[in-house]
Design an enzyme around this catalytic site. Structure first.
Site, PDB file in Angstrom:
ATOM      1  N   HIS A 107       0.809  -1.224   0.000  1.00  0.00           N
ATOM      2  CA  HIS A 107       0.000   0.000   0.000  1.00  0.00           C
ATOM      3  C   HIS A 107       0.846   1.280   0.000  1.00  0.00           C
ATOM      4  O   HIS A 107       0.564   2.239   0.724  1.00  0.00           O
ATOM      5  CB  HIS A 107      -0.964  -0.004   1.197  1.00  0.00           C
ATOM      6  CG  HIS A 107      -1.990  -1.116   1.163  1.00  0.00           C
ATOM      7  ND1 HIS A 107      -2.616  -1.524   0.011  1.00  0.00           N
ATOM      8  CD2 HIS A 107      -2.506  -1.902   2.156  1.00  0.00           C
ATOM      9  CE1 HIS A 107      -3.476  -2.503   0.292  1.00  0.00           C
ATOM     10  NE2 HIS A 107      -3.421  -2.759   1.576  1.00  0.00           N
ATOM     11  N   HIS A 177     -10.047   1.221   1.355  1.00  0.00           N
ATOM     12  CA  HIS A 177      -9.810   0.032   2.181  1.00  0.00           C
ATOM     13  C   HIS A 177     -10.833  -0.069   3.320  1.00  0.00           C
ATOM     14  O   HIS A 177     -10.475  -0.302   4.468  1.00  0.00           O
ATOM     15  CB  HIS A 177      -8.381   0.077   2.717  1.00  0.00           C
ATOM     16  CG  HIS A 177      -7.788  -1.265   2.989  1.00  0.00           C
ATOM     17  ND1 HIS A 177      -8.316  -2.140   3.903  1.00  0.00           N
ATOM     18  CD2 HIS A 177      -6.719  -1.883   2.446  1.00  0.00           C
ATOM     19  CE1 HIS A 177      -7.575  -3.234   3.922  1.00  0.00           C
ATOM     20  NE2 HIS A 177      -6.600  -3.112   3.044  1.00  0.00           N
ATOM     21  N   GLU A 312     -11.667  -4.354  -2.334  1.00  0.00           N
ATOM     22  CA  GLU A 312     -10.851  -3.210  -2.736  1.00  0.00           C
ATOM     23  C   GLU A 312     -10.722  -3.226  -4.255  1.00  0.00           C
ATOM     24  O   GLU A 312      -9.992  -4.052  -4.804  1.00  0.00           O
ATOM     25  CB  GLU A 312      -9.472  -3.309  -2.085  1.00  0.00           C
ATOM     26  CG  GLU A 312      -9.503  -3.431  -0.583  1.00  0.00           C
ATOM     27  CD  GLU A 312      -8.255  -4.130  -0.043  1.00  0.00           C
ATOM     28  OE1 GLU A 312      -7.126  -3.720  -0.377  1.00  0.00           O
ATOM     29  OE2 GLU A 312      -8.404  -5.113   0.708  1.00  0.00           O
TER      30      GLU A 312
HETATM   31  C1  GAL Z   1      -5.068  -5.826   2.108  1.00  0.00           C
HETATM   32  C2  GAL Z   1      -4.068  -6.879   1.767  1.00  0.00           C
HETATM   33  C3  GAL Z   1      -3.853  -7.728   3.000  1.00  0.00           C
HETATM   34  C4  GAL Z   1      -3.430  -6.879   4.187  1.00  0.00           C
HETATM   35  C5  GAL Z   1      -4.392  -5.722   4.345  1.00  0.00           C
HETATM   36  C6  GAL Z   1      -3.929  -4.726   5.379  1.00  0.00           C
HETATM   37  O1  GAL Z   1      -5.287  -4.994   0.993  1.00  0.00           O
HETATM   38  O2  GAL Z   1      -4.534  -7.653   0.685  1.00  0.00           O
HETATM   39  O3  GAL Z   1      -2.882  -8.722   2.738  1.00  0.00           O
HETATM   40  O4  GAL Z   1      -2.120  -6.416   3.999  1.00  0.00           O
HETATM   41  O5  GAL Z   1      -4.542  -5.024   3.150  1.00  0.00           O
HETATM   42  O6  GAL Z   1      -3.848  -5.275   6.644  1.00  0.00           O
END
Ligand code: GAL
Length: 348
Positions: A107, A177, A312
């Site tokens: 991210h 998210h 997402e």
């Molecule tokens: C998601 C990702 C997960 C985890 C989460 C944040 O987008 O696919 O693996 O990292 O974010 O905790």
């Protein structure tokens, strides 16, 4: 700043800068958005009996947002999900991204969109536009990237419109998210929800969540969610792609192109259904596997693993490192836009 009949209130402060909450209302529905991370803090819609239910996880203070690393409700970017080895090429030039999930970048690292205090550009009772400039080189990403996100509440629909433009060639793949719990944010596990993703293919990944580069059929695997399926059934399946991630946490490639319905989720206890619509090529379906326990949330709620699920909308993770994945390249001066909608009605 254009503010007509908007409901703005102070939410707290961070390093001496104010954080504001904007409340949108349309009939019986409401949403609260923070300037911190442009995060969706609440989303309240009536259940089939008319009782208001708040469907997203969130917190009561800025400190709670700062002290968690689960990206709760936030806009993440410039590039959502993982870039393998925190490295990729833009125009043949190697980028060194922030290896915040060593050795990979998750991210966009520790200075992504979710950590910024966004500016309110305009606000009314039903819509708010927030903007942010991600400066050239921050987190290894080239270009001053000017991004704006508009949240619009239109009846029982929350629309998110994204717009981005950079002054250098770069990469761009933001998402939202939010963790949804259609029984109510405080109601515990989502394992009883039924989920449907209109996708014949998904992108498998390794133990660190980095795509292998394949785009595989879901047929005859627990990743086949083309018919609504109780989550519990899928989660208990013996399947490497589920075991590696402690649950669902992969990118699906929804069928079709352009703005289309890609998923539907039903709360087993509320009778509320959410359908997801987007123009993006992918969606990360994540069942909150890594939420810590206990995680104190808003209004006394206590969250933990599977307290919410995320859908997402995105381009595929690690796209710059896989020639077969849709590109996330953004040329200097080119205006990039995208739309996602979360719509609510009664489960059939
Ligand atoms: C998601 C990702 C997960 C985890 C989460 C944040 O987008 O696919 O693996 O990292 O974010 O905790």
């Amino acid at each position: 700043m254009q503010i007509e009949s908007a409901d703005l209130c102070p939410f707290g402060s961070l390093r001496g800068r104010p954080v504001t909450q904007i409340r949108l209302t349309d009939g019986p529905c409401s949403a609260e958005i923070l300037t911190y991370g442009a995060a969706l803090r609440s989303l309240t819609v009536p259940d089939p009996t008319g009782k208001p239910v708040d469907l997203v996880l969130g917190f009561d203070t800025v400190e709670d947002y700062v002290n968690q690393d689960c990206y709760i409700g936030a806009i993440v970017g410039p590039v959502a999900n993982r870039i393998g080895g925190a490295a990729c090429l833009v125009n043949g030039r190697a980028l060194a991204l922030d290896p915040n999930e060593a050795p990979n970048c998750l991210h966009s690292g520790l200075a992504g969109f979710d950590k910024a205090i966004w500016t309110v550009e305009s606000a009314s009772d039903r819509a708010v536009t927030l903007s942010h400039v991600h400066p050239d080189g921050l987190g290894g990403i080239p270009g001053d990237l000017r991004v704006s996100v508009t949240y619009t509440l239109a009846g029982r629909c929350l629309r998110i419109d994204y717009r981005a433009v950079s002054d250098r060639d770069t990469i761009c793949n933001p998402t939202n998210h939010s963790y949804f719990n259609l029984n109510g944010h405080e109601s515990g596990s989502v394992e009883g929800h039924s989920v449907c993703i209109h996708a014949a293919r998904f992108t498998p990944a390794d133990a660190a969540g980095i795509p292998t580069g394949e785009i595989l059929p879901v047929a005859r695997t627990p990743m086949d969610l083309r018919q609504p399926k109780p989550l519990r059934a899928g989660l208990s399946a013996e399947y490497a792609q589920l075991r590696l991630a402690r649950g669902y946490d992969r990118n699906w490639a929804p069928d079709g192109a352009g703005f289309r319905r890609i998923a539907a989720v039903c709360g087993d206890r509320s009778g509320i259904r959410m359908t997801v619509w987007t123009d993006r090529p992918g969606v990360q379906f994540y069942t909150g596997n890594f939420l810590p326990a206990p995680l104190p949330g808003k209004s006394g709620a206590v969250y933990g693993p599977r307290a919410g699920l995320c859908l997402e909308t995105q381009a595929f993770p690690d796209a710059p490192n896989h020639a077969g994945f849709p590109s996330i390249a953004l040329k200097a001066g080119e205006i990039w836009t995208s739309r996602t909608e979360y719509r609510f009605d009664a489960a059939e």
